[in-house]
Write an enzyme that holds these catalytic residues in place. Structure first.
Site: not given
Lengths: 528, 501
Positions: A87, A162, A186
C-alpha cells in the site's frame, strides 16, 4: 488459460511450495504477475507504481540462491520469491511513496518502513505500490488524488477503502499478497467487498514505523491475501517487536501459520455481537452471515450472543479521535522540507502563507475536512467535550469487548453493512461513507485484532460479502484458527475459492464495457 | 524607540516584584530525546540528523532512557516528587524550526513536580525558591534569518535552519511565583540560575555551558504595589544566556514595568527579547494565556513509568548537594569565610576546583582567578568562566613563575596574550621575548650604572641602610625593562657594595 494464468491463481502458500521444490522459478512467478498487471491494471487501477526491475532482480537473486543450493538455500524464508504489493502509505526506498496525495507526489523516502525491511529480508519481490484514499482517509479509494481503483467484481463499483488498491490487486490476481493499513477498517472492509482476506493485527503486533500516520493510536499494518493461510504466512513475516516503534508489543510472535493449518472450532464459543448485524445491514449480507454461523455450529462451535451496548458510540468517538490525531500527524506536510511547495500567487511571501498555499493545493477535500474537524476538536475549550469524551467512549468500548470475551472465544459479525456500492454513489455524502466502517471501527478503538474473509455472494447483487472475526488483544492466532475452518467449509460448499466466480478481466465480457480509468498518473502501468 | 524606565531605587520604593523562571537545561545524552541521531554541539549543520529529526513521513519517536534518568536526577536534586507514571503530549504550532510542526513535550503530566531549591545570596542569606515542575521536552532546530534589519523571520530575505539541535533533550524547570525578594530580586535571579546550573553540572547530566545555550533562562517579572496580593501583569524575557544578563534583565524589567505602571498604563503581557549590548529588552510577540497549542497526549509513545525502586536507585547515585559541597571545598582549600564567599560571589568556585584538579595549589588557583581573571572578566563584561582561561594555562603560567623563567608581572602579560589568542604561554613568552634576565653580566652593568647615577643612595646602603636598596633595584629594572629577577639584582647590589645581606 495460459500457463502464466495458472501461476497467478496459485495461493502464496502453493507458490512457496513449488518454489521450494524448484518446480517453478521466482522470476517466472514475478513476471507472470507483472504481465497480469500490464494486462488488467488499466481497468482496475490498483497500482500507483510498478516496480518491475527491482522485483525481477530480487526474484532472480532468490532463484540463484536456490539453484546454488547449500546453507543459503536452506535458510531462505518460506515466502522467498513470492511477490507482494505494498500500500502506498508505507514508505519504500527506491520507489515513490505518495500516500495517494498530491502533496507527496514524486517524493522518495530515504528509509524503508520496518515491514518493508522485513519483506526484503525474506526476499519477497515487491511488485509496486497500491492505490488508496488520500492518507488512507476514506472507504472507497475514490479519495485518491490519482484516480479511483475499480472493484474487479464490477468495475463500476468501489473496491472499498482506504486500501482498495491492495484488495483489488489481490482480487484481480495482480499480486498474491499485499500489505494494507487499517485505522477504522481499511484492510477488512476492502477485503469484504472484493472477496479477499484481510487482517488487522492486535495494535502493536506489527511495527508502524514507516507507515505514514493517519491516527497513531488506531493505525495498524496488516496482511491482504486470497486465503486465511496466506495472511498468516505474511503476518508472520511482518509481525513482532520493533525497537523503533515504542507502541510495538514486546511479546514473541505466536505461530499463526500453525493456527491456520490446524484450524479447529470444536467446543469453541463464538459470539454474535447483537449490535453489529440486523438493522442497517443489507439482506444478502445478513443471509451469508447466518449461513456462516450455521457452518460453524455444524463444525462443533457453540454460537452465543453477546451485547456491546457502547458500540453505538464508536463511530462518533472515532470521528473525534481519528481526525484529532490526523490533524497533528499531517501538520508536517507544509512544503518546507519535502513534497509539494506552492507559493502564494499574490501578497507577501511569508512562511505561513507558503505553508497555507501548499496545504490548500496539496490536500484533497476529505483530508481537509478531517484536519479541520480534528483541529476544532482539540481546541481549547472543546478538548474535554470532544477529544476527552471520545477517549472515555474508547474505554467503554474496551470494557464491552472484555465482557464479550468473557463469554466467547471469538466474536463474529458481517465486516461491512453492504456490498460494494457504485463509484460516486456516496462521494458527496461523507456521513453515509463513514457508516461503511461501523462494524470494523470498534476493533481499532480497542486495539483488538480482526480478520475479514469472504462469506459468499449477496443474493440481490451477486457481490462479495465479508465475514469479520474478532479476538482478544494478542490472540490473533484464534482468528486464523477459526477463519481457516470457516473458509474450508465455505469453499467446500462453493466447490472452490469464491474468486473463481469473479468475472475474467481479460476475456471478452460485459465488464469490458467499463469506462477507462480516469486520472491515471503518468507513472502508472509499468514505469519505475 | 527606547522604553521609559524608573531608577531601580524608585521602582523598589513603589512596587513589589514577583519573579518566575523557566530554565531550559540541555541534557548531554549521547543521542537525542526521540531518535538515535548523535546529540553533539557545533557540528556541520544538518549532519546530526536522521529521518526522525527531519520529521519525514512515517517516522516514530522512541524515548531516550538516559534522558529519563537525567530528568529524574534533576527532579530529585530539586527536591521534587517523581511521577510514577507520566506522558508526553504534542504541542501543536506551525513553525519551520519544528520539523513535525508540533513539539513533543510533557504538558500536564511532568516527570518531576513540587520541589524547592535553597539559594544562597552574596551575604549568606538563604532564600527558598519553590519549584512547580521539571518536565521533559525536545529542542527545536536553530533558525538563522538572513537579510532584513532585525535578524528575525519578519523581513528576512530567507532563513537557514539547522536541525542538529532538533530533538536535543531538554528539561524545563519552572518555578512557582517567587515573592518577597524585594530589592534583591536581580541578585536572586542570578543566584537561582547559578544554583540550577551548578546542580545540573554536578549531576553530570548537562555540559551546563550557558554560552552554548546548554542552560537558558526565560525570566518572568511582574510588579504590584506594596501590600497587594494579586500579581501584576508579567513579561517574559526569553533566552537570557548568562548569569550577569539574568541579573541585568530582571533589574531592567523591574525599572521598565515601574515606568509603565507609573504612567497609568497596564503592562502588556508579552515576551521580551534581551539585548546584551544595550542591556535593555524589546517587545517580542504578544503572549496570552489563551495561546492554543491544542495539546493532546502523544499517541506514538507509551506512558513512562518510574518505579519507586528505580527512583531510589537513582537517588542513591546523586552527588552531594551544593551547600554540602561548598562546605567541603572551603575546608579542603583552607580559605577563610570571607575569601570563600568572595570566590562564590565571583562565580569562580568551579573554575578554582578545576584549576586545583589540573595541578595548582588552592592558594595559587585563588590568586589567579580572584587576582587576575575576575577583574578582566568584569572589564570584558562576561562571566569569568566565559573568558576562556583553561585551568592548564594557569598551571603552566604558575610553573614558569616558580621556575624563575618569568616574574609575576610578565605572567600577567602572558595571560593577556593567551586571551588575545596569541598561543600557549610558552609560545607567547618565546614570541614576545619575555624572560627573566639571569645572566649576571648585563645585570652588573645596569647595577654599576644605577649606583653611579645615585651615589648618595649607594653610600646609604654602604652605611647599612638596606631599605634604600629599592631605588637602585628600581633603576635596574627600568634599564632591563622589567626582565630582571629582582631577588638576584638585590644580591648582586649588596655584593658590589661589599655589604652583608
Amino acid at each position: 488459460m495460459t500457463e502464466n494464468n495458472e501461476l497467478i491463481r496459485l495461493t502464496a502458500a502453493a507458490l512457496a511450495e513449488k518454489l521450494a521444490a524448484r518446480e517453478i522459478t521466482a522470476v517466472e512467478v514475478t513476471q507472470a504477475y507483472l504481465d497480469r498487471i500490464a494486462a488488467v491494471d488499466g481497468k482496475v487501477h490498483a497500482f500507483l507504481h510498478v516496480n518491475a526491475d527491482e522485483a525481477l532482480a530480487v526474484a532472480a537473486e532468490v532463484d540463484a540462491i536456490r539453484a546454488a543450493g547449500g546453507a543459503a538455500a536452506e535458510e531462505l524464508h518460506v515466502l522467498a520469491g513470492v511477490p507482494i504489493a505494498v500500500k502506498d502509505l508505507i514508505v519504500t526506498i527506491g520507489q515513490p511513496t505518495t500516500a495517494g496525495s498530491k502533496i507527496l507526489e514524486g517524493w522518495h523516502s530515504p528509509y524503508d518502513a520496518t515491514v518493508v525491511e522485513r519483506l526484503r529480508a525474506a526476499k519477497m519481490p515487491i511488485l509496486g505500490k497500491t492505490n488508496l484514499d488520500e492518507f488512507a482517509m476514506g472507504s472507497s479509494t475514490e479519495h485518491s488524488a490519482f484516480g479511483p481503483t475499480h472493484n474487479p467484481w464490477d468495475l463500476d463499483r468501489i473496491p472499498g477503502g482506504s486500501g482498495g488498491g491492495s484488495a483489488a490487486a489481490v482480487a484481480a490476481f495482480e499480486a498474491p499478497l499485499a500489505l494494507g493499513t487499517d485505522t477504522g477498517g481499511s484492510i477488512r472492509q476492502p477485503g469484504a467487498v472484493t472477496g479477499t482476506v484481510g487482517v488487522k493485527p492486535t495494535y502493536g503486533g506489527v511495527s508502524r514505523y514507516g507507515a505514514i500516520a493517519m491516527a497513531s493510536s488506531l493505525d495498524q499494518i496488516g496482511p491482504v491475501s486470497r486465503t486465511v493461510l496466506d495472511s498468516a504466512l505474511l503476518h508472520q513475516v511482518i509481525g513482532g517487536h520493533d525497537p523503533r516503534d515504542s507502541t510495538s508489543l514486546p511479546d514473541p510472535m505466536e505461530d499463526l501459520v500453525a493456527a491456520a493449518r490446524t484450524g479447529n472450532v470444536e467446543g469453541m464459543k463464538i459470539g454474535i455481537i447483537k449490535e453489529l448485524h440486523g438493522e442497517g445491514y443489507q439482506a444478502g449480507v445478513e443471509n451469508r452471515f447466518n449461513e456462516s454461523l450455521e457452518l460453524l455450529k455444524g463444525a462443533g462451535a457453540e454460537i452465543v450472543e453477546v451485547s456491546c451496548p457502547n458500540f453505538k458510540y464508536a463511530l462518533g468517538a472515532y470521528y473525534l479521535i481519528m481526525p484529532s490525531e490526523a490533524s497533528s500527524n499531517l501538520a508536517k506536510f507544509d512544503g518546507v522540507r519535502y513534497g509539494l511547495r506552492v507559493l502564494p500567487e499574490q501578497g507577501p511571501m511569508t512562511i505561513e502563507r507558503v505553508m497555507g498555499a501548499t496545504r490548500a493545493a496539496g490536500f484533497g477535500d476529505e483530508v481537509k475536512r478531517r484536519i479541520i474537524l480534528g483541529t476544532y476538536a482539540l481546541s481549547a475549550g472543546y478538548y474535554d467535550a470532544y477529544y476527552g469524551s471520545a477517549q472515555k467512549v474508547r474505554t467503554l468500548i474496551q470494557r464491552d469487548f472484555d465482557a464479550a470475551f468473557a463469554k466467547a472465544d471469538v466474536l463474529i459479525s458481517p465486516t461491512a453493512p453492504t456490498t460494494a456500492f457504485k463509484l460516486g454513489e456516496k462521494l458527496n455524502d461523507p456521513l453515509a461513507m463513514y457508516l461503511n466502517d461501523v462494524a470494523t471501527i470498534p476493533a481499532n478503538m480497542a486495539g483488538v485484532p480482526g480478520l475479514s474473509l469472504p462469506g459468499g455472494l449477496a443474493d440481490e447483487d451477486g457481490l462479495p460479502v465479508g465475514i469479520q472475526l474478532l479476538a482478544p488483544a494478542r490472540q490473533d492466532a484464534r482468528l486464523y484458527r477459526v477463519g481457516a475452518v470457516l473458509e474450508s467449509l465455505l469453499e467446500a460448499q462453493w466447490g472452490g475459492p469464491l474468486l473463481d466466480r469473479a468475472p475474467s478481466l481479460t476475456a471478452p465480457s460485459l465488464t469490458d464495457s467499463a469506462p477507462a480509468v480516469a486520472g491515471a498518473p503518468a507513472s502508472h502501468g509499468g514505469s519505475h | 524607540m527606547t522604553d521609559a524606565t524608573l531608577s531601580f531605587e524608585e521602582a523598589m520604593e513603589k512596587y513589589d516584584p514577583v519573579l518566575g523562571f523557566e530554565v531550559h537545561v540541555e541534557l548531554n545524552t549521547k543521542t537525542k530525546m526521540f531518535s538515535s541521531a548523535p546529540n553533539v554541539f557545533g557540528d556541520e549543520p544538518n549532519t546530526n540528523v536522521n529521518e526522525v529529526d527531519l520529521g519525514m513521513p512515517g517516522v516514530l519517536p522512541v524515548v531516550n532512557k538516559t534522558a529519563i534518568e537525567s530528568s529524574i536526577k534533576i527532579g530529585l536534586a530539586l527536591n521534587c516528587k517523581i511521577a510514577e507514571r507520566c506522558r508526553f503530549a504534542r504541542k501543536n504550532y506551525f513553525y519551520p524550526d519544528t520539523p513535525k510542526n508540533f513539539q513533543t513535550s510533557q504538558y500536564d503530566e511532568p516527570i518531576a513536580y513540587d520541589g524547592y531549591l535553597d539559594v544562597e545570596l552574596s551575604d549568606g542569606t538563604v532564600f527558598r525558591v519553590e519549584i512547580e515542575r521539571a518536565h521533559m521536552e525536545e529542542d527545536a532546530g536553530k533558525l538563522t534569518h538572513m537579510g532584513g534589519a532585525t535578524g528575525r523571520i519578519q523581513g528576512a530575505d530567507y532563513s537557514l535552519v539547522d536541525y542538529n539541535r532538533s530533538g536535543v533533550p531538554l528539561v524545563e524547570i519552572v518555578t512557582k511565583p517567587i515573592e518577597g525578594a524585594g530589592s534583591r530580586a536581580p541578585e536572586l535571579a542570578k543566584a537561582y540560575v547559578a544554583a540550577v546550573r551548578e546542580i545540573v553540572k554536578n549531576l553530570g547530566v548537562s555540559d551546563a555551558k550557558m554560552e552554548r545555550g546548554n542552560v537558558r533562562c526565560d525570566a518572568n517579572v511582574s510588579l504590584r504595589p506594596h501590600g497587594r496580593e494579586r500579581f501584576g501583569i508579567r513579561s517574559e524575557t526569553k533566552n537570557v544566556n548568562s548569569l550577569r544578563a539574568v541579573e541585568h534583565a530582571v533589574r531592567y524589567e523591574i525599572q521598565r514595568h515601574a515606568a509603565v505602571l507609573d504612567s497609568g498604563e497596564p503592562v502588556t503581557q508579552e515576551t521580551r527579547h534581551w539585548h546584551e549590548d544595550t542591556r535593555t529588552t524589546t517587545s517580542g510577540r504578544a503572549k496570552s494565556d489563551a495561546d492554543d497549542y491544542r495539546y493532546f497526549p502523544e499517541p506514538d509513545l507509551v506512558p513512562i513509568t518510574a518505579s519507586r525502586e528505580w527512583v531510589e536507585e537513582l537517588r542513591a547515585t546523586l552527588p552531594e548537594p551544593p551547600a554540602a559541597r561548598r562546605k567541603r571545598l572551603q575546608a579542603d582549600w583552607g580559605y577563610s569565610d570571607l575569601e570563600f564567599r568572595d570566590v562564590v560571589n565571583a562565580g569562580v568556585m568551579d573554575e578554582i576546583e578545576e584549576t586545583i584538579a589540573a595541578g595548582a595549589t588552592a592558594t595559587v588557583a585563588r590568586k589567579w582567578w580572584m587576582g587576575e581573571i575576575v577583574g578582566r572578566a568584569k572589564t570584558a563584561d562576561v562571566d569569568p568562566g566565559q573568558l576562556g582561561v583553561a585551568p592548564a594555562t594557569i598551571v603552566e603560567l604558575n610553573q614558569m613563575v616558580e621556575d624563575g623563567k618569568i616574574n609575576n608581572k610578565m605572567a600577567s602579560e602572558v595571560l593577556d596574550g593567551v586571551l588575545a589568542g596569541e598561543g600557549t604561554p610558552a609560545e607567547i613568552v618565546e614570541k614576545r621575548g619575555l624572560a627573566v634576565v639571569s645572566d649576571d653580566a648585563p645585570l652588573l652593568e645596569a647595577i654599576d650604572a644605577a649606583l653611579a647615577a645615585q651615589p648618595d643612595v649607594a653610600d646609604k646602603i654602604r652605611a647599612g641602610k638596606l631599605q634604600a636598596i629599592g631605588a637602585i633595584v628600581g633603576g635596574v629594572m627600568k634599564a632591563t625593562r622589567g626582565q630582571a629577577d629582582a631577588g638576584r639584582v638585590k644580591e648582586l647590589i649588596l655584593q658590589r657594595l661589599g655589604v652583608e645581606g
